[in-house]
Write an enzyme that holds these catalytic residues in place. Structure first.
Site, PDB file in Angstrom:
ATOM      1  N   HIS A 293      -3.448   7.796   6.333  1.00  9.81           N
ATOM      2  CA  HIS A 293      -3.282   6.348   6.430  1.00  9.81           C
ATOM      3  C   HIS A 293      -4.255   5.827   7.496  1.00  9.81           C
ATOM      4  CE1 HIS A 293      -1.375   2.395   7.054  1.00  9.81           C
ATOM      5  NE2 HIS A 293      -0.790   2.566   5.880  1.00  9.81           N
TER       6      HIS A 293
ATOM      7  N   HIS B   6       8.081   0.193  12.526  1.00 12.83           N
ATOM      8  CA  HIS B   6       6.994  -0.539  11.870  1.00 12.83           C
ATOM      9  C   HIS B   6       7.196  -2.041  12.097  1.00 12.83           C
ATOM     10  CE1 HIS B   6       3.555  -0.851   9.412  1.00 12.83           C
ATOM     11  NE2 HIS B   6       4.114  -1.006   8.234  1.00 12.83           N
TER      12      HIS B   6
ATOM     13  N   ASP C 139       0.814  -1.218   0.000  1.00 12.59           N
ATOM     14  CA  ASP C 139       0.000   0.000   0.000  1.00 12.59           C
ATOM     15  C   ASP C 139       0.851   1.274   0.000  1.00 12.59           C
ATOM     16  OD1 ASP C 139       0.567  -0.949   2.667  1.00 12.59           O
ATOM     17  OD2 ASP C 139      -0.810   0.537   3.484  1.00 12.59           O
TER      18      ASP C 139
HETATM   19 ZN    ZN Z   1       0.502   1.127   5.119  1.00 13.39          ZN
HETATM   20 ZN    ZN Z   2       3.186  -0.740   6.294  1.00 12.51          ZN
END
Ligand code: ZN
Ligand code: ZN
Length: 313
Positions: free
Chosen positions: A279, A189, A104
């Site tokens: 997001h 992340h 994405d």
């Molecule tokens: Zn993302």
């Molecule tokens: Zn991501």
């Protein structure tokens, strides 16, 4: 070339000049300072998090236009179309910054390169991002080889492959050889190497978080910024996301992303002036702006903007 590449800024600038002119006449008696047009514009190309396409929002990507030159931050599916809706001519792109290699954030890269070239790109274009980026760019260009060779043969174009340069970033800090001041930081992340970027433009500073759980490095990078564009997750609604192929999805979301409550603390700690939520996870259209902002507001007292596609800031 750069000025003619963007129709949006020219229209805006003309409108601002008309406004400024009217104000200048009034200012003769009041001696008020004449406002100057902004040199930076931020356009939210998309505001949805996650890989599933949606009717409600395009996937998250941002465009920063500095003195007429567009800089793209992330390139999900459909970015070429969102750029067209924002009145940006694809061949005007010179620099693309990728935060990380989740689909994405980069699934539109190969399409954008081919379509920009088909639309007339004949100048170098540099793509920056984490390790692994160069292989993706090479594979995308290899997949596009038939189109590239047809158009070189039949239309006399320069070889797209000679125009594209990949730069893999290995260290946090300032990024060299750019026409604008950009620095980056590794954020959190979970297991996915992810970069946040900070742009210090002539009139405003902008920080783009990438995907991240709360991250001290992001707070340091964003310290004192005019605008922080940060991912946001509404914890009370993530139970509505169901995907039987991803039994660990909820756990992944909580480890890898930032709830609105956490985001308020982050924006307050970084002392940013304006916080833009993007997001959005989950991006259900019935979730109101007030619901998105409520958790943030508990901790952050600056300006809060809940992002919408094609919003300009
Ligand atoms: Zn993302
Ligand atoms: Zn991501």
């Amino acid at each position: 070339m750069m000025g003619s590449a963007l129709t949006g800024p020219r229209l805006t600038r003309r409108a601002l000049m008309i406004g400024g002119g009217a104000l200048a006449i009034a200012a003769k008696s009041s001696a008020a300072p004449r406002p100057s047009p902004r040199r930076s514009r931020l356009i939210l190309l998309g505001t949805k998090g996650g890989p599933t396409p949606s009717k409600a929002r395009a996937p998250a990507a941002d465009l920063l236009v500095i003195d007429g030159q567009p800089y793209l931050i992330d390139c999900p599916d459909g970015t070429s179309r969102q750029l067209a809706l924002a009145d940006v001519q694809l061949p005007a792109l010179r620099f693309i910054f990728i935060s990380h290699l989740h689909s994405d954030h980069m699934a539109g890269l190969g399409a954008l390169l081919l379509l920009a070239w088909g639309a007339g790109l004949d100048t170098p274009i540099t793509i920056l991002g984490p390790p692994g980026l160069a292989k993706i760019v090479d594979v995308e260009l290899a997949a596009g080889a038939p189109d590239i060779e047809y158009r070189m043969r039949e239309e006399g174009r320069a070889d797209l492959r000679s125009l594209v340069r990949s730069v893999e970033i290995h260290e946090a800090g300032p990024i060299a050889d750019l026409p604008v001041r950009v620095s980056c930081a590794w954020v959190n992340h979970y297991t996915v190497p992810t970069l946040a970027y900070r742009f210090d433009t002539p009139d405003r500073s902008f920080v783009f978080s990438g995907d991240t759980a709360p991250s001290p490095a992001l707070i340091t990078l964003a310290s004192g910024a005019d605008v922080l564009v940060h991912e946001a997750m509404l914890e009370s609604a993530i139970g509505r996301i169901a995907n039987e192929n991803a039994p660990d999805l909820r756990e992944h979301l909580l480890k890898s992303h930032t709830t609105t409550d956490e985001l308020g603390r982050i924006a307050a700690a970084a002392r940013v002036k304006t916080l833009v939520l993007t997001h959005l996870v989950p991006a259900f259209p019935d979730i109101t702006d007030d619901q998105w902002a409520a958790g943030v507001r508990r901790h952050f007292h600056g300006k809060i903007i809940v992002g919408r596609d094609l919003m300009e800031i």
